[in-house]
Design a protein around this motif. Sequence first.
Motif, short mmCIF file in Angstrom:
data_model
loop_
_atom_site.label_atom_id
_atom_site.label_comp_id
_atom_site.label_asym_id
_atom_site.label_seq_id
_atom_site.Cartn_x
_atom_site.Cartn_y
_atom_site.Cartn_z
N GLN A 258 0.83 -1.21 0.00
CA GLN A 258 0.00 0.00 0.00
C GLN A 258 0.86 1.25 0.00
OE1 GLN A 258 -3.52 0.26 -0.05
NE2 GLN A 258 -2.86 2.32 -0.57
N ARG A 259 1.88 1.25 0.84
CA ARG A 259 2.77 2.40 0.95
C ARG A 259 3.44 2.68 -0.40
NH1 ARG A 259 7.31 0.95 3.74
NH2 ARG A 259 5.87 -0.45 4.82
N GLN B 11 2.47 1.74 -3.38
CA GLN B 11 1.51 2.20 -4.39
C GLN B 11 1.25 3.69 -4.24
OE1 GLN B 11 -1.78 -0.27 -5.31
NE2 GLN B 11 -3.14 1.43 -5.81
N ASP B 12 1.13 4.12 -2.99
CA ASP B 12 0.94 5.56 -2.76
C ASP B 12 2.14 6.35 -3.25
OD1 ASP B 12 -1.44 4.87 -1.66
OD2 ASP B 12 -0.84 5.15 0.42
N LEU C 130 2.09 6.69 -6.96
CA LEU C 130 1.06 7.65 -7.35
C LEU C 130 1.55 9.08 -7.17
CD1 LEU C 130 -1.62 6.94 -8.49
CD2 LEU C 130 -2.64 7.21 -6.23
#
Lengths: 189, 189
Positions: free
Chosen positions: A13-14, A16-17, A20
């Motif tokens: 998750q980290r 992916q952020d 982005l």
Amino acid sequence: MPTQGPARRADAQRNQDAVLAAAAEVFATTGVNAPVRQIADRAGLGVGTLYRHFPTRTDLVLAVYRHQVEACADAGPALLRDLGSPAAALREWVDQFVRFLATKHGLADMLQSDAAGYHALHAYFLDRLVPVCADLLAAAAAAGEIRPAVEAYELMRGIGNLCIGGRDENYDPGRLITLLLDGLRPLAH
Amino acid sequence: MPTQGPARRADAQRNQDAVLAAAAEVFATTGVNAPVRQIADRAGLGVGTLYRHFPTRTDLVLAVYRHQVEACADAGPALLRDLGSPAAALREWVDQFVRFLATKHGLADMLQSDAAGYHALHAYFLDRLVPVCADLLAAAAAAGEIRPAVEAYELMRGIGNLCIGGRDENYDPGRLITLLLDGLRPLAH
DNA sequence: TGCTAAACGGAACAACGTTCCATATATTCG
DNA sequence: CGAATATATGGAACGTTGTTCCGTTTAGCA
């Protein structure tokens, strides 16, 4: 509640952020066609990780700009409600879209690119915005403010095309689009 | 009489012609962005030879299409002379240009590409066609058939942009350009 | 504290534009 | 009619990109 499945790992998750955020920065500076490695470097990750999270460039572009496209789509009905004239609502809505598109270096180019990979991007923008545009056109036509001389699909593609190459002192997409909308006015008797 | 200088070698001339013919074929099938090797293969020559004769893609594209651009430029004054109304001449001239551009796969894209190398191509088209368009616009405006609401430069770029992506059953550049020209009509009182 | 599935990194491959120079060949001149 | 020489050729080689793949690392859990 996205609490289904075997819980995604926190680092995933980290990262992916991070991708982005990096993509948003790089898109803004270098443009939407920036090299993949540049985005990966900026995020401090390998290209493999980037591809894992966003298999195609379309996925990445959509993740970065989806909110703004949705906002634009939502603005259509709101303008139609709040402004007195449907034609004025149409004009304001189109202006809003142009302001969004013309400032995203290379995005308009990508939208019409015939490269197979960008078909999904093209489709998303059109699926989301054409119906909104169609409603605005229909309302303005019903009010007798414009002739029904163009399909929403064609108009949206035309607007997108006119935004290609951005804006400089000699070329302003907004002026031409105003002219285009002027062309929809009822003919002088 | 090009009989100056140390006479170019016959094989060089022959090969240049071969490249030109090959490029014309490949541009028509694969598009203007076809790989250099594909053109060289089709001509039966090495890439080095191709680069010797046409150092940039702009050189090659121009060599292939120059005649048609010149013909289009020449058609402007002729139409103005032969047709009764300047506005009709403008419309016909624009149609002629659109028919040329829309059938050349990828050429319209290239014309507005911000890639540094294509600047010369962009410049050639505009230098050649903008003055012609300006004359047509001025004549139509003088006749009171249109408002002077757009610069020739901006109009030509707009037309070029609208031709990007070609034409299919849902998108016809010609229809939008008609609309654009309709937008130039004098306002209903 | 291990175990295991998930995730990561970046080497490796393919496609492309472009450069460069050893080789081949027109043309000219004696 | 041969050399001599400037001209032209071919394609290997390099840099940049997109994309894949797998050996290694690591988070989450028992």
